[in-house]
Scaffold this motif. Structure first.
Motif, PDB file in Angstrom:
ATOM      1  N   GLU A 252       0.815  -1.219   0.000  1.00  0.00           N
ATOM      2  CA  GLU A 252       0.000   0.000   0.000  1.00  0.00           C
ATOM      3  C   GLU A 252       0.844   1.263   0.000  1.00  0.00           C
ATOM      4  N   LEU A 253       2.027   1.198   0.594  1.00  0.00           N
ATOM      5  CA  LEU A 253       2.913   2.360   0.554  1.00  0.00           C
ATOM      6  C   LEU A 253       3.256   2.698  -0.895  1.00  0.00           C
ATOM      7  N   LEU A 254       3.545   1.676  -1.673  1.00  0.00           N
ATOM      8  CA  LEU A 254       3.904   1.873  -3.084  1.00  0.00           C
ATOM      9  C   LEU A 254       2.695   2.320  -3.895  1.00  0.00           C
ATOM     10  N   GLU A 255       1.542   1.726  -3.607  1.00  0.00           N
ATOM     11  CA  GLU A 255       0.319   2.114  -4.325  1.00  0.00           C
ATOM     12  C   GLU A 255      -0.021   3.581  -4.060  1.00  0.00           C
ATOM     13  N   TRP A 256       0.189   4.037  -2.829  1.00  0.00           N
ATOM     14  CA  TRP A 256      -0.090   5.442  -2.513  1.00  0.00           C
ATOM     15  C   TRP A 256       0.918   6.359  -3.195  1.00  0.00           C
ATOM     16  N   MET A 257       2.180   5.949  -3.230  1.00  0.00           N
ATOM     17  CA  MET A 257       3.213   6.833  -3.766  1.00  0.00           C
ATOM     18  C   MET A 257       3.173   6.950  -5.286  1.00  0.00           C
ATOM     19  N   ALA A 258       2.667   5.941  -5.988  1.00  0.00           N
ATOM     20  CA  ALA A 258       2.689   5.979  -7.452  1.00  0.00           C
ATOM     21  C   ALA A 258       2.022   7.245  -8.006  1.00  0.00           C
ATOM     22  N   PRO A 259       0.759   7.525  -7.672  1.00  0.00           N
ATOM     23  CA  PRO A 259       0.165   8.767  -8.196  1.00  0.00           C
ATOM     24  C   PRO A 259       0.704  10.016  -7.511  1.00  0.00           C
ATOM     25  N   ALA A 260       1.063   9.896  -6.215  1.00  0.00           N
ATOM     26  CA  ALA A 260       1.562  11.068  -5.496  1.00  0.00           C
ATOM     27  C   ALA A 260       2.895  11.537  -6.071  1.00  0.00           C
ATOM     28  N   LEU A 261       3.778  10.615  -6.420  1.00  0.00           N
ATOM     29  CA  LEU A 261       5.056  10.986  -7.027  1.00  0.00           C
ATOM     30  C   LEU A 261       4.859  11.716  -8.351  1.00  0.00           C
ATOM     31  N   ALA A 262       3.909  11.220  -9.132  1.00  0.00           N
ATOM     32  CA  ALA A 262       3.671  11.834 -10.436  1.00  0.00           C
ATOM     33  C   ALA A 262       3.264  13.302 -10.297  1.00  0.00           C
ATOM     34  N   LYS A 263       2.555  13.629  -9.210  1.00  0.00           N
ATOM     35  CA  LYS A 263       2.093  15.003  -9.007  1.00  0.00           C
ATOM     36  C   LYS A 263       3.233  15.960  -8.697  1.00  0.00           C
ATOM     37  N   VAL A 264       4.358  15.429  -8.211  1.00  0.00           N
ATOM     38  CA  VAL A 264       5.488  16.300  -7.873  1.00  0.00           C
ATOM     39  C   VAL A 264       6.655  16.086  -8.832  1.00  0.00           C
ATOM     40  N   GLY A 265       6.377  15.444  -9.972  1.00  0.00           N
ATOM     41  CA  GLY A 265       7.414  15.259 -10.981  1.00  0.00           C
ATOM     42  C   GLY A 265       8.321  14.074 -10.750  1.00  0.00           C
ATOM     43  N   GLY A 266       7.923  13.177  -9.846  1.00  0.00           N
ATOM     44  CA  GLY A 266       8.736  11.993  -9.576  1.00  0.00           C
ATOM     45  C   GLY A 266       8.267  10.784 -10.364  1.00  0.00           C
ATOM     46  N   THR A 267       8.926   9.648 -10.104  1.00  0.00           N
ATOM     47  CA  THR A 267       8.642   8.429 -10.869  1.00  0.00           C
ATOM     48  C   THR A 267       8.676   7.220  -9.948  1.00  0.00           C
ATOM     49  N   LEU A 268       7.754   6.296 -10.157  1.00  0.00           N
ATOM     50  CA  LEU A 268       7.784   4.993  -9.492  1.00  0.00           C
ATOM     51  C   LEU A 268       7.849   3.906 -10.543  1.00  0.00           C
ATOM     52  N   VAL A 269       8.766   2.970 -10.351  1.00  0.00           N
ATOM     53  CA  VAL A 269       8.934   1.850 -11.266  1.00  0.00           C
ATOM     54  C   VAL A 269       8.715   0.558 -10.499  1.00  0.00           C
ATOM     55  N   GLN A 270       7.849  -0.335 -11.015  1.00  0.00           N
ATOM     56  CA  GLN A 270       7.728  -1.663 -10.420  1.00  0.00           C
ATOM     57  C   GLN A 270       8.792  -2.554 -11.043  1.00  0.00           C
TER      58      GLN A 270
END
Length: 594
Positions: A252-270
């Motif tokens: 759930e930490l990763l699921e929450w961060m995926a869209p949140a990172l995108a809002k601040v210009g970041g990236t999440l990779v599985q």
């Protein structure tokens, strides 16, 4: 994350409940249980959201069978007028939407003679293991009520019943349901009717304790899980790249961060696995981007070689370990503080690194943000020890204080004369060149090296770099964040992580009875400092160490690393059952009267 609660909803919440009760209670503990697909988790979350709208504090702990998804499940909710971060000693109410395998939660849902069990007689008899508690059984036709309302769900009947018995108004219960519904349609209308039917059914449960109307909330409150708080703290700290492989209970930490990172210009990779995850964040950090991964014990074991590479190359990374029951696959959906020894000592070679642990669900935010700051400032890997209890539970908390900790890395400017990436400085911290910066090229790998980064097997270079990597962690000023220190007295209890909340409540109960014991809830687990402990334990003659694992890992670690006064004692037991304030209060009282 939700909140803040609107003032209109607070005003509506202050209206008297439709069900009067002659008994007042300082907190209420409610379990809603049933088989997979019955929606008990949804009912529990909506009950917590309604309590937030009513101006209450609360906690919801998720528990499920060993299959992780599907099968039996229970939402364990505690509501109160003051902050609560631990489950109570026993449950006031058990609502069973059916009895399919609910008996497996008997140890997790302790009842007493003052408890009430509401179950559907049409779904089977109340299991003997619950009847043995002496709890009062009130049969109600929950399934029949739901079937009488086409399109409704039984969990909404359970929600109305549990909410009304808690003293929550129909207004806040309906507001919570409406807020969760995606559209205004016939389904919403049917389930609002089911909710009201559950509220009406509560009148059949006599003499049940109620919290009553809440006082107007002061300040803003947040409703969040520990995983969400950790993700938000990472963003506030400056993390802009995350690579991870899903694993319970960190997903759930990763699921929450995926869209949140995108809002601040970041990236999440599985990534394809945990090994790839840790190496990806090392690469991103080498490139100058603060980076994080999240995992649980099995994943942490796979990451250790990569974490060692981050130590040797002095590359800052953050690894959040949401601990669960072990060893091996262990008990994935239950909590245990059993990764501590591995976290502080599990890397091969002499590999100094940071290990920190939040002391509550809300503190997951500040501690993770602090971990990012420490990793970047000290150019070292930081491990954050959360656990399933904090990570997957949701709580209503006062708005966390805003922090100034942000990622600030000492970097090299272009064309620095005689640039040496691993220069043996007085502080142990040396400027890190970001790839592409002219004139400051260096090699970063896992081999031991000279100050310039050239591979070396010379004893002199090895000793110098070992001293440098340790010195920068030992000399750093960690300030007051190293531990939460509370209370006074000649005795002290030391704990960490999710154990801190039930210990806090136990000590509060003991203070009310005239017994005073100091609390030291550790946030910084590595490195330890004798000087900090000497100051915190000044005047203390006896120490008790409390934790949730089988091997007394914190107790043994502290005994190995620092001198504690008197003859330190240990209170420890493994998961999956959470530590409860009552058992801790009894243990502390017995210890303190010796």
């Amino acid at each position: 994350m939700d909140m803040p609660v609107g003032t209109e909803e607070r005003a509506a919440a202050s209206a008297p409940s439709r069900r009067a009760s002659p008994v007042a209670s300082s907190s209420l503990s409610i379990a809603i249980a049933g088989s997979g697909g019955s929606g008990v988790m949804t009912a529990g979350m909506l009950l917590l959201e309604a309590a937030a709208k009513a101006g209450l504090y609360g906690l919801m702990v998720r528990t499920s069978g060993p299959q992780i998804r599907g099968g039996e499940a229970a939402a364990l909710v505690r509501l109160a007028h003051r902050p609560v971060a631990a489950l109570g000693d026993a449950f006031d109410l058990l609502v069973a939407v059916d009895w399919q395998n609910v008996h497996r939660f008997a140890d997790e849902i302790p009842l007493c003679e003052n408890s009430v069990i509401v179950g559907d007689a049409g779904e089977g008899d109340t299991p003997d293991v619950f009847r043995a508690s002496g709890a009062r059984v009130v049969p109600l036709p929950l399934k029949k009520i739901a079937k009488s309302i086409p399109g409704s769900w039984i969990n909404m009947v359970a929600l109305g019943l549990a909410g009304a018995l808690s003293g929550l108004s129909a207004a806040v219960l309906e507001a919570a349901l409406r807020q969760s519904w995606k559209r205004d349609d016939a389904g919403l209308a049917a389930n609002l009717e089911a909710l009201r039917a559950g509220i009406a059914a509560a009148s059949q449960v006599d003499a049940f304790p109620t919290l009553g109307a809440a006082k107007p909330a002061r300040g803003t409150r947040w409703l969040l899980s520990g995983n969400e708080a950790a993700g938000y703290g990472a963003l506030c700290g400056g993390v802009r790249f995350v690579a991870a492989y899903p694993i319970t209970p960190a997903t759930e930490l990763l699921e929450w961060m995926a869209p949140a990172l995108a809002k601040v210009g970041g990236t999440l990779v599985q990534a394809e696995d945990e090994l790839a995850s840790v190496n990806m964040i090392i690469g991103a950090s080498y490139g100058g981007v603060p980076s994080l991964t999240a995992t649980a014990g099995p994943g942490l074991a796979l990451m250790t070689e990569g974490i060692g590479l981050a130590v040797a190359s002095e590359t800052p990374i953050v690894v959040v370990d949401v601990m669960r029951g072990g060893p091996s696959t262990g008990i994935p959906a239950k909590s245990e503080q059993s990764d501590l020894s591995f976290a502080v000592s599990g890397l091969h070679g002499d590999a100094p690194h940071l290990v920190v642990a939040p002391t509550s669900i809300g503190d997951c935010l500040a501690t993770t943000q602090w971990a990012v700051h420490l990793a970047e400032a000290l150019q070292a890997p930081a491990l954050v020890l959360s656990d399933q209890f904090m990570g997957q539970s949701r709580a209503i908390v006062d708005e966390p204080a805003q922090s100034t900790w942000v990622a600030r890395r000492l970097t090299a400017t272009a064309n620095v004369p005689d640039y040496k990436r691993y220069r043996d400085t007085e502080s142990g911290i040396s400027p890190m060149a970001i790839p592409g910066t002219p004139g400051v090229v260096y090699t970063a790998d896992g081999l031991e090296h000279t100050e310039g980064g050239i591979p070396s097997s010379q004893a002199r270079d090895h000793a110098r770099q070992l001293d440098k990597r340790l010195r920068k962690l030992v000399l750093h000023d960690y300030g007051e964040m190293w531990a939460d220190r509370e209370g006074s007295g000649e005795r002290a209890i030391i704990t960490f992580g999710s154990a801190a909340s039930p210990v806090r409540e136990a000590l509060r109960r003991l203070r009310e009875r005239g017994t005073h014991v100091r609390l030291i809830a550790l946030r910084l687990l590595a490195p330890l400092s004798q000087e900090r402990f000497d100051e915190a334990l000044a005047g203390v003659s006896q120490v008790l160490v409390a934790e949730q694992n089988h091997g007394a890992q914190l107790y043994r670690y502290l005994r190995a690393m620092i001198d504690l006064p008197g003859k330190p004692r240990s209170f420890h037991r493994p998961g999956p059952l959470p530590l409860r304030p009552g058992e801790l209060a009894d243990a502390i009282l017995a210890w303190s009267t010796r």
